[in-house]
Design a protein around this motif. Sequence first.
Motif, PDB file in Angstrom:
ATOM      1  N   GLY A 169      -8.192  -6.046  -9.942  1.00 17.23           N
ATOM      2  CA  GLY A 169      -9.116  -5.018 -10.399  1.00 17.23           C
ATOM      3  C   GLY A 169     -10.338  -5.632 -11.052  1.00 17.23           C
ATOM      4  O   GLY A 169     -10.227  -6.631 -11.767  1.00 17.23           O
ATOM      5  N   LEU A 177     -15.228   1.064 -10.970  1.00 16.99           N
ATOM      6  CA  LEU A 177     -14.105   0.134 -10.844  1.00 16.99           C
ATOM      7  C   LEU A 177     -13.780  -0.095  -9.379  1.00 16.99           C
ATOM      8  O   LEU A 177     -13.832   0.835  -8.568  1.00 16.99           O
ATOM      9  N   ALA A 179     -10.645  -1.948  -6.962  1.00 20.43           N
ATOM     10  CA  ALA A 179      -9.291  -2.514  -7.005  1.00 20.43           C
ATOM     11  C   ALA A 179      -8.805  -2.735  -5.582  1.00 20.43           C
ATOM     12  O   ALA A 179      -8.857  -1.813  -4.761  1.00 20.43           O
ATOM     13  N   THR A 238      -9.653  -7.459 -21.711  1.00 20.89           N
ATOM     14  CA  THR A 238      -9.474  -6.766 -20.425  1.00 20.89           C
ATOM     15  C   THR A 238      -8.787  -5.420 -20.645  1.00 20.89           C
ATOM     16  O   THR A 238      -8.048  -4.938 -19.793  1.00 20.89           O
ATOM     17  N   LEU A 241      -9.257  -2.487 -18.017  1.00 24.27           N
ATOM     18  CA  LEU A 241      -8.403  -2.586 -16.832  1.00 24.27           C
ATOM     19  C   LEU A 241      -6.943  -2.349 -17.178  1.00 24.27           C
ATOM     20  O   LEU A 241      -6.204  -1.766 -16.378  1.00 24.27           O
TER      21      LEU A 241
END
Length: 305
Positions: A169, A177, A179, A238, A241
């Motif tokens: 991701g 985003l 992924a 992070t 995510l």
Amino acid sequence: MINRDFNSIIELLQAFPDEQTCIDHLDALRWNGYVVSPFDATSKVYKCTGNKYRCKNTGKYFNVRTGTMFDNTKVPLQKWFLAIWLVTSHKKGISSMQLARDIDVTQKTSWFMLHRIRKCFGIENNHDLDNNVEADETYVGGKNKNRHKSKKVEHSQGRSSKDKTPVVGIVERGGKLNAKKVDNVQNNTLTKEVIGCVKESANLYTDEWIGYRGLDKMYKHSIVHHGNGEYVNGDAHTNTLEGFWSLLKRGIIGIYHFVSKKHLQNYVDEFVFRYNTRQRSEGGRLNYLLSNMCVRTTYRGLIYG
């Protein structure tokens, strides 16, 4: 009707009470008064009875469903609109069994409908990212410790992909985003994914995994050391995510229960679509997907492809 918003299922049903209103809406979204043949974009098109059109150059007939997720469907479009509303508005998705009960179709039909819809979700999984960007990976699959002794996989702990499928991701904080399912999380794989969508002007944040080594030559790269119990180091983290991974896994575990490697990317696309359209209204999200409905999916392609 194109720009009309729908804030509830009741309003959706009031706006589309029958098949013709659904056809008219799709017609406006797809062509907006200028019909283009799916067989020959340069051809003149004749309007026929029964919501059909004829391509002059090829002599073939078509309608607004041709070449879309609705191609050759026997399910009323009102039920399709309801299905799209439910799968895009439910934060963790909806199972084929639940959808079958909600719109009164068989489970096999609802499963096929959901996969057709998921094939259109990929439109939101290919953005260029800039500013503050996080990159991280997760693994989808059952835990080895929960398997029966006869089904345990040796040496599958840590970042092994022997019994799990890695997903990478990359997210712009406050933005979009991406992924993607990948074969492994080695340096060449992760570097390719990052370079493919992150602009050189971005600030990149990752953990200490060796797969991200060398990215400091292209980006301003900051690292958070999870192995040392560190989860925030200044701007380096992070957590954006991690929140998305939580949604993805809760959806798979709680709603879908099992996702095969073959179809995993389609499920990832579903969660990415909902994340990237989080600022849109429910009706706006429905119309956005319908505006990108020209993805033809066949049952044979899903099963044997």
